[in-house]
Scaffold this motif. Structure first.
Motif, PDB file in Angstrom:
ATOM      1  N   ASN A 226      19.325 -22.096   8.187  1.00  0.00           N
ATOM      2  CA  ASN A 226      19.231 -22.572   6.810  1.00  0.00           C
ATOM      3  C   ASN A 226      19.632 -21.402   5.926  1.00  0.00           C
ATOM      4  OD1 ASN A 226      18.513 -23.309   4.223  1.00  0.00           O
ATOM      5  ND2 ASN A 226      16.686 -24.438   4.859  1.00  0.00           N
ATOM      6  N   TYR A 227      20.875 -21.403   5.491  1.00  0.00           N
ATOM      7  CA  TYR A 227      21.446 -20.271   4.762  1.00  0.00           C
ATOM      8  C   TYR A 227      20.794 -20.083   3.396  1.00  0.00           C
ATOM      9  CZ  TYR A 227      24.012 -24.615   4.467  1.00  0.00           C
ATOM     10  OH  TYR A 227      24.320 -25.950   4.428  1.00  0.00           O
ATOM     11  N   LEU A 228      19.967 -21.038   2.969  1.00  0.00           N
ATOM     12  CA  LEU A 228      19.202 -20.873   1.726  1.00  0.00           C
ATOM     13  C   LEU A 228      17.867 -20.196   1.995  1.00  0.00           C
ATOM     14  CD1 LEU A 228      19.913 -24.411   0.289  1.00  0.00           C
ATOM     15  CD2 LEU A 228      21.143 -22.301  -0.184  1.00  0.00           C
ATOM     16  N   CYS A 229      17.553 -19.978   3.260  1.00  0.00           N
ATOM     17  CA  CYS A 229      16.310 -19.311   3.657  1.00  0.00           C
ATOM     18  C   CYS A 229      16.618 -18.194   4.642  1.00  0.00           C
ATOM     19  CB  CYS A 229      15.340 -20.319   4.274  1.00  0.00           C
ATOM     20  SG  CYS A 229      14.830 -21.637   3.162  1.00  0.00           S
ATOM     21  N   ALA A 230      17.711 -17.487   4.416  1.00  0.00           N
ATOM     22  CA  ALA A 230      18.155 -16.459   5.357  1.00  0.00           C
ATOM     23  C   ALA A 230      17.081 -15.406   5.565  1.00  0.00           C
ATOM     24  CB  ALA A 230      19.457 -15.818   4.853  1.00  0.00           C
ATOM     25  N   MET A 231      16.445 -14.943   4.481  1.00  0.00           N
ATOM     26  CA  MET A 231      15.394 -13.929   4.597  1.00  0.00           C
ATOM     27  C   MET A 231      14.223 -14.451   5.425  1.00  0.00           C
ATOM     28  SD  MET A 231      16.303 -11.157   2.934  1.00  0.00           S
ATOM     29  CE  MET A 231      17.276 -10.560   1.542  1.00  0.00           C
ATOM     30  N   HIS A 232      13.826 -15.694   5.181  1.00  0.00           N
ATOM     31  CA  HIS A 232      12.669 -16.262   5.882  1.00  0.00           C
ATOM     32  C   HIS A 232      12.937 -16.367   7.373  1.00  0.00           C
ATOM     33  CE1 HIS A 232      12.213 -18.480   1.792  1.00  0.00           C
ATOM     34  NE2 HIS A 232      11.700 -17.270   1.729  1.00  0.00           N
ATOM     35  N   HIS A 233      14.107 -16.868   7.742  1.00  0.00           N
ATOM     36  CA  HIS A 233      14.426 -17.034   9.156  1.00  0.00           C
ATOM     37  C   HIS A 233      14.460 -15.693   9.883  1.00  0.00           C
ATOM     38  CE1 HIS A 233      16.435 -21.240   8.620  1.00  0.00           C
ATOM     39  NE2 HIS A 233      15.126 -21.306   8.748  1.00  0.00           N
ATOM     40  N   ARG A 234      15.109 -14.721   9.267  1.00  0.00           N
ATOM     41  CA  ARG A 234      15.172 -13.421   9.927  1.00  0.00           C
ATOM     42  C   ARG A 234      13.801 -12.768   9.942  1.00  0.00           C
ATOM     43  NH1 ARG A 234      19.776  -8.858   9.973  1.00  0.00           N
ATOM     44  NH2 ARG A 234      21.074 -10.704   9.996  1.00  0.00           N
ATOM     45  N   HIS A 235      12.984 -13.015   8.913  1.00  0.00           N
ATOM     46  CA  HIS A 235      11.627 -12.464   8.885  1.00  0.00           C
ATOM     47  C   HIS A 235      10.828 -12.951  10.096  1.00  0.00           C
ATOM     48  CE1 HIS A 235       8.241 -11.035   5.940  1.00  0.00           C
ATOM     49  NE2 HIS A 235       8.016 -10.663   7.172  1.00  0.00           N
ATOM     50  N   ALA A 236      11.000 -14.222  10.438  1.00  0.00           N
ATOM     51  CA  ALA A 236      10.267 -14.768  11.587  1.00  0.00           C
ATOM     52  C   ALA A 236      10.718 -14.105  12.885  1.00  0.00           C
ATOM     53  CB  ALA A 236      10.463 -16.278  11.664  1.00  0.00           C
ATOM     54  N   LEU A 237      12.016 -13.896  13.045  1.00  0.00           N
ATOM     55  CA  LEU A 237      12.511 -13.305  14.290  1.00  0.00           C
ATOM     56  C   LEU A 237      12.117 -11.836  14.410  1.00  0.00           C
ATOM     57  CD1 LEU A 237      14.036 -13.522  16.905  1.00  0.00           C
ATOM     58  CD2 LEU A 237      16.183 -13.166  15.669  1.00  0.00           C
ATOM     59  N   VAL A 238      12.323 -11.039  13.346  1.00  0.00           N
ATOM     60  CA  VAL A 238      11.910  -9.630  13.442  1.00  0.00           C
ATOM     61  C   VAL A 238      10.394  -9.543  13.533  1.00  0.00           C
ATOM     62  CG1 VAL A 238      13.945  -8.773  12.230  1.00  0.00           C
ATOM     63  CG2 VAL A 238      11.861  -9.253  10.928  1.00  0.00           C
ATOM     64  N   GLY A 239       9.682 -10.503  12.922  1.00  0.00           N
ATOM     65  CA  GLY A 239       8.219 -10.487  12.964  1.00  0.00           C
ATOM     66  C   GLY A 239       7.677 -10.653  14.371  1.00  0.00           C
ATOM     67  N   VAL A 240       8.269 -11.603  15.135  1.00  0.00           N
ATOM     68  CA  VAL A 240       7.764 -11.826  16.490  1.00  0.00           C
ATOM     69  C   VAL A 240       8.112 -10.647  17.388  1.00  0.00           C
ATOM     70  CG1 VAL A 240       9.772 -13.064  17.472  1.00  0.00           C
ATOM     71  CG2 VAL A 240       7.465 -13.641  18.224  1.00  0.00           C
ATOM     72  N   ILE A 241       9.277 -10.023  17.179  1.00  0.00           N
ATOM     73  CA  ILE A 241       9.655  -8.854  17.979  1.00  0.00           C
ATOM     74  C   ILE A 241       8.769  -7.660  17.645  1.00  0.00           C
ATOM     75  CG2 ILE A 241      11.512  -7.217  18.460  1.00  0.00           C
ATOM     76  CD1 ILE A 241      13.493  -9.536  17.869  1.00  0.00           C
ATOM     77  N   GLU A 242       8.530  -7.446  16.348  1.00  0.00           N
ATOM     78  CA  GLU A 242       7.693  -6.316  15.921  1.00  0.00           C
ATOM     79  C   GLU A 242       6.254  -6.475  16.387  1.00  0.00           C
ATOM     80  OE1 GLU A 242      10.322  -5.391  11.875  1.00  0.00           O
ATOM     81  OE2 GLU A 242       8.498  -6.595  11.778  1.00  0.00           O
ATOM     82  N   GLU A 243       5.737  -7.709  16.359  1.00  0.00           N
ATOM     83  CA  GLU A 243       4.379  -7.944  16.855  1.00  0.00           C
ATOM     84  C   GLU A 243       4.306  -7.665  18.350  1.00  0.00           C
ATOM     85  OE1 GLU A 243       1.118 -11.556  17.366  1.00  0.00           O
ATOM     86  OE2 GLU A 243       2.739 -11.777  15.906  1.00  0.00           O
ATOM     87  N   ALA A 244       5.313  -8.123  19.087  1.00  0.00           N
ATOM     88  CA  ALA A 244       5.316  -7.906  20.535  1.00  0.00           C
ATOM     89  C   ALA A 244       5.407  -6.419  20.872  1.00  0.00           C
ATOM     90  CB  ALA A 244       6.479  -8.664  21.166  1.00  0.00           C
ATOM     91  N   MET A 245       6.139  -5.653  20.071  1.00  0.00           N
ATOM     92  CA  MET A 245       6.321  -4.228  20.333  1.00  0.00           C
ATOM     93  C   MET A 245       5.231  -3.368  19.700  1.00  0.00           C
ATOM     94  SD  MET A 245      10.459  -3.893  19.814  1.00  0.00           S
ATOM     95  CE  MET A 245      10.460  -2.147  20.238  1.00  0.00           C
ATOM     96  N   GLY A 246       4.380  -3.980  18.880  1.00  0.00           N
ATOM     97  CA  GLY A 246       3.313  -3.226  18.228  1.00  0.00           C
ATOM     98  C   GLY A 246       3.816  -2.263  17.166  1.00  0.00           C
ATOM     99  N   ILE A 247       4.884  -2.612  16.473  1.00  0.00           N
ATOM    100  CA  ILE A 247       5.464  -1.744  15.450  1.00  0.00           C
ATOM    101  C   ILE A 247       4.637  -1.828  14.167  1.00  0.00           C
ATOM    102  CG2 ILE A 247       7.493  -1.331  13.992  1.00  0.00           C
ATOM    103  CD1 ILE A 247       9.203  -2.495  16.268  1.00  0.00           C
ATOM    104  N   GLU A 248       4.220  -0.688  13.645  1.00  0.00           N
ATOM    105  CA  GLU A 248       3.489  -0.619  12.377  1.00  0.00           C
ATOM    106  C   GLU A 248       4.489  -0.332  11.264  1.00  0.00           C
ATOM    107  OE1 GLU A 248       0.295  -1.130  11.687  1.00  0.00           O
ATOM    108  OE2 GLU A 248      -0.277  -1.573  13.769  1.00  0.00           O
ATOM    109  N   LEU A 249       4.573  -1.217  10.284  1.00  0.00           N
ATOM    110  CA  LEU A 249       5.518  -1.070   9.187  1.00  0.00           C
ATOM    111  C   LEU A 249       4.883  -0.320   8.021  1.00  0.00           C
ATOM    112  CD1 LEU A 249       7.017  -4.679   9.176  1.00  0.00           C
ATOM    113  CD2 LEU A 249       7.929  -2.653  10.310  1.00  0.00           C
ATOM    114  N   SER A 250       5.705   0.369   7.249  1.00  0.00           N
ATOM    115  CA  SER A 250       5.210   1.068   6.061  1.00  0.00           C
ATOM    116  C   SER A 250       4.926   0.068   4.948  1.00  0.00           C
ATOM    117  CB  SER A 250       6.246   2.083   5.581  1.00  0.00           C
ATOM    118  OG  SER A 250       7.391   1.412   5.059  1.00  0.00           O
TER     119      SER A 250
END
Length: 524
Positions: A226-250
């Motif tokens: 959904n190109y009108l929700c590009a940020m949201h879609h990518r947020h979900a994908l990086v979110g699941v990867i970051e949670e799995a890797m235990g990455i702490e964001l600033s």
């Protein structure tokens, strides 16, 4: 959410799942994930459920039983209405037949497609996957599969159309269907009797493609859903990867992501308001919304370099820091937009024709919205508080003050007005954050080759049209073993038959305009 799957066994699966819904109040079926688990695991499904009172989520795993050359699982068609299209999707890509499902047809691929692409042994060679040059064969019949007393798989045929049914096709032309969607509609005069959606006209196999990509490579595909929700879609994908890797964001990353998500929501809602008007032949309102949407895109573009495809979030943070003028221009944008929202109502939203076209049209009450999994503004119009930002907070949504907007009539007019009110809420969120973006890293450096620990995770965000979630199964490699996306619009389209039965033909266009779906999000 790290998945800790419950397993009930094949024979007790249907009864135990029914208990989860009726006795434990897990009444919202978030998604069904079909997977080839490989080795001795074989084919099966993971079901993610939510209790809409406590917002607790659980996952259930059920392996398919092999009967001869076929694989079967009991259908949940009569437990959750949303399982209709979700089970057909699994059948389409993995070949699992759901026992008792009355409509086991392919959903995305052609009826004459050979094989099941999400199986690990599927032949991906171009020679074996030549696109047919013939018309797709169609039938007025569908199949239901069950096991007889001897444990043998038997087929029962059901008619989709009676001999005297008059069938109209809406689509797959683009206007008023928000993309290449075909709605096979049975009518009695002007009255709708049934709506059968046909999907997959722009299916690109994104989930399959990701299995052969490294994790950073997968990110480029999300913005094109959904190109009108590009940020949201990518947020979900990086979110699941970051949670799995235990990455702490600033904190800086979290602030910027929250602001960008809300700018993207404003972008989505402005186009929604414009196209909703255009679908009902009100061109002036469309021009007003597009005029102001350009201002939103200008602010985002100076940081991301993109207008439709943003390519901004990355694993561990952001692609680049915000532009030096971003804060000032965002504040100017918020000040500019607030009075403009009333203008949309003046020119279209409060028009007597708009009220006549949208009020009492496409009505769906809260129990049915939950049963069909209709999230986002389309579901909140019925009174269902389903906003992921409230129920499962991420980024900074639990640190700012804002309201999740709900209504009670469950009709297309309420859906339109929720979009109007959510514009104000997005501006409120942005204004609370924009002057307080802290100093710090905009990217937490990762290893050159990113590998995710073994396990299964699910991460959701609130997109412009509802919940968008990503399931990740990692085997510890540099590529995902399985990625499954929960699109925002699939459940909405699956509810069209319920929403529109007994309504007029013109109401189909009005309802489609008001529920805000985008076809690439459905097809993937």
């Amino acid at each position: 959410m790290k998945l800790e799957n419950k397993e009930f066994g094949f024979d007790s699966f249907l009864a135990e799942m029914t208990k989860l819904k009726d006795e434990k109040h897990f009444d919202y079926l978030v998604t069904i994930i079909g997977e080839d688990f490989g080795g001795e695991g074989g084919l099966g499904c993971i079901y993610i459920l939510e209790n809409t009172e406590s917002h607790e989520r659980i996952s259930v795993k059920q392996l398919a039983k092999q009967v001869g050359e076929e694989y079967v699982i009991p259908s949940l068609y009569h437990v959750w209405a949303s399982s209709d299209l979700l089970e057909r999707e699994v059948f389409d890509f993995l070949g699992i037949k759901f026992l008792g499902h009355p409509d086991m047809r392919r959903l995305f691929l052609r009826n004459d497609f050979q094989g099941y692409p999400l199986r690990k042994d599927f032949d991906m060679s171009p020679d074996a996957n030549q696109f047919p040059m013939t018309d797709e064969p169609e039938s007025d019949w569908t199949s239901e599969w069950n096991l007889n007393a001897n444990g043998e798989l038997v087929e029962t045929k059901h008619r989709l159309f009676d001999e005297n049914d008059f069938v109209m096709n809406f689509g797959p032309n683009h206007p008023s269907t928000h993309g290449v969607l075909r709605l096979q509609t049975v009518v009695d005069g002007e009255t709708i009797k049934h709506v059968y959606p046909h999907l997959g006209y722009i299916h690109r196999g994104i989930e399959k493609m990701m299995e052969d990509m490294t994790y950073p490579q997968t990110l480029a595909l999300t913005d094109r859903l959904n190109y009108l929700c590009a940020m949201h879609h990518r947020h979900a994908l990086v979110g699941v990867i970051e949670e799995a890797m235990g990455i702490e964001l600033s904190d800086r990353i979290l602030y910027i992501r929250t602001i960008m998500d809300e700018l993207q929501r404003i972008d989505n809602h402005l186009l929604f308001l414009g196209t909703c008007a255009q679908d009902l032949s009100a061109l002036t309102a469309f021009l007003y919304c597009m005029r102001d949407r350009e201002q939103v895109l200008n602010v985002m573009e100076e940081t991301t370099g993109g207008r439709l495809i943003q390519n901004y979030y990355r694993i561990g943070g952001l692609q680049a820091d915000i532009d030096p003028n971003f804060v000032e221009n965002t504040k100017k944008l918020c000040k500019y937009l607030r009075p403009m929202i009333q203008e949309y109502l003046d020119v279209f939203g409060d028009n007597v024709i708009t009220h006549q076209r949208l009020e009492g049209v496409g009505v769906m009450d809260m129990p049915n919205c939950i049963n069909y999994g209709v999230t986002g503004p389309a579901g909140r119009a019925s009174g269902w508080h389903n906003d992921v930002r409230k129920n499962h907070p991420y980024a900074l949504y639990d640190k700012v003050k804002w309201n999740d907007i709900v209504a009670t009539n469950g009709d297309s007019m309420d859906r339109y007005m929720i979009h109007i009110q959510e514009l104000y809420q997005s501006l409120d969120i942005i204004e609370q954050l924009i002057d307080n973006i802290p100093e710090g890293e905009y990217y937490i450096k990762q290893k050159p080759v990113i590998k995710v620990p073994e396990g299964q995770w699910f991460f959701s965000v609130e997109g412009g049209a509802g919940e968008f979630g990503v399931y990740l199964d990692s085997r510890g490699d540099k590529s995902p073993y399985r990625v499954k996306m929960r699109p925002m619009g699939l459940n909405i389209v699956g509810a069209f038959d319920k929403m529109l039965k007994g309504q007029k033909i013109a109401d189909l266009v009005a309802t489609g305009a008001a529920v805000d779906f985008v076809i690439p999000d459905l097809d993937r």
